[in-house]
Write a protein that holds these residues in place. Structure first.
Motif, PDB file in Angstrom:
ATOM      1  N   THR A  57       3.936   5.469  -5.511  1.00  0.00           N
ATOM      2  CA  THR A  57       3.977   5.507  -7.045  1.00  0.00           C
ATOM      3  C   THR A  57       2.992   6.557  -7.378  1.00  0.00           C
ATOM      4  O   THR A  57       3.360   7.271  -8.535  1.00  0.00           O
ATOM      5  CB  THR A  57       3.695   4.256  -7.368  1.00  0.00           C
ATOM      6  N   LYS A 110       2.170   1.605  -3.397  1.00  0.00           N
ATOM      7  CA  LYS A 110       1.319   2.194  -4.407  1.00  0.00           C
ATOM      8  C   LYS A 110       1.178   3.802  -4.377  1.00  0.00           C
ATOM      9  O   LYS A 110       0.758   4.383  -5.099  1.00  0.00           O
ATOM     10  CB  LYS A 110       0.106   1.602  -4.142  1.00  0.00           C
ATOM     11  N   THR A 131       0.746  -1.272  -0.133  1.00  0.00           N
ATOM     12  CA  THR A 131      -0.122  -0.097  -0.167  1.00  0.00           C
ATOM     13  C   THR A 131       0.894   1.123  -0.240  1.00  0.00           C
ATOM     14  O   THR A 131       0.603   2.331  -0.872  1.00  0.00           O
ATOM     15  CB  THR A 131      -0.943  -0.027   1.281  1.00  0.00           C
TER      16      THR A 131
END
Length: 108
Positions: A36, A33, A30
């Motif tokens: 990113t 992500k 998580t």
């Protein structure tokens, strides 16, 4: 009063519908992500940003200082002193007085 009731009801619905955080193996996934997404957002933001407008200003130009002309020192030639003997001094005194003495007898 109505605003308070609506606010509390909305807060209760949002709190009840959210998932509970649970520790597990998917924490780093998580976080990756999220990071990113942040990087992708920065790339997209810089891609759609307009190009900077450069204004061409005249460059600052400084004139060179005026040349300095230095006159060379005069050439001085020294020679050995020449010894000249002084001229003979002739001392002339005041003229001598002429003294005459005469004795005369008789008439004349």
């Amino acid at each position: 009063m109505k605003t308070l009731i609506v606010t509390l009801a909305t807060a209760a619905l949002l709190a009840g519908g959210s998932q509970r955080a649970a520790a597990g193996d998917r924490e780093w996934a998580t976080a990756g992500k999220i990071l990113t997404g942040v990087v992708a957002g920065a790339v997209i933001a810089s891609a759609i940003e307009p190009a900077p407008a450069y204004t061409y200003q005249s460059a600052t130009w400084y004139a060179p200082p005026p040349p300095v002309y230095v006159q060379p020192a005069p050439v001085v030639v020294y020679s050995a002193p020449v010894c000249v003997p002084p001229a003979q001094v002739v001392v002339v005194g005041p003229p001598r007085p002429i003294v005459s003495f005469s004795v005369a007898f008789g008439g004349g």
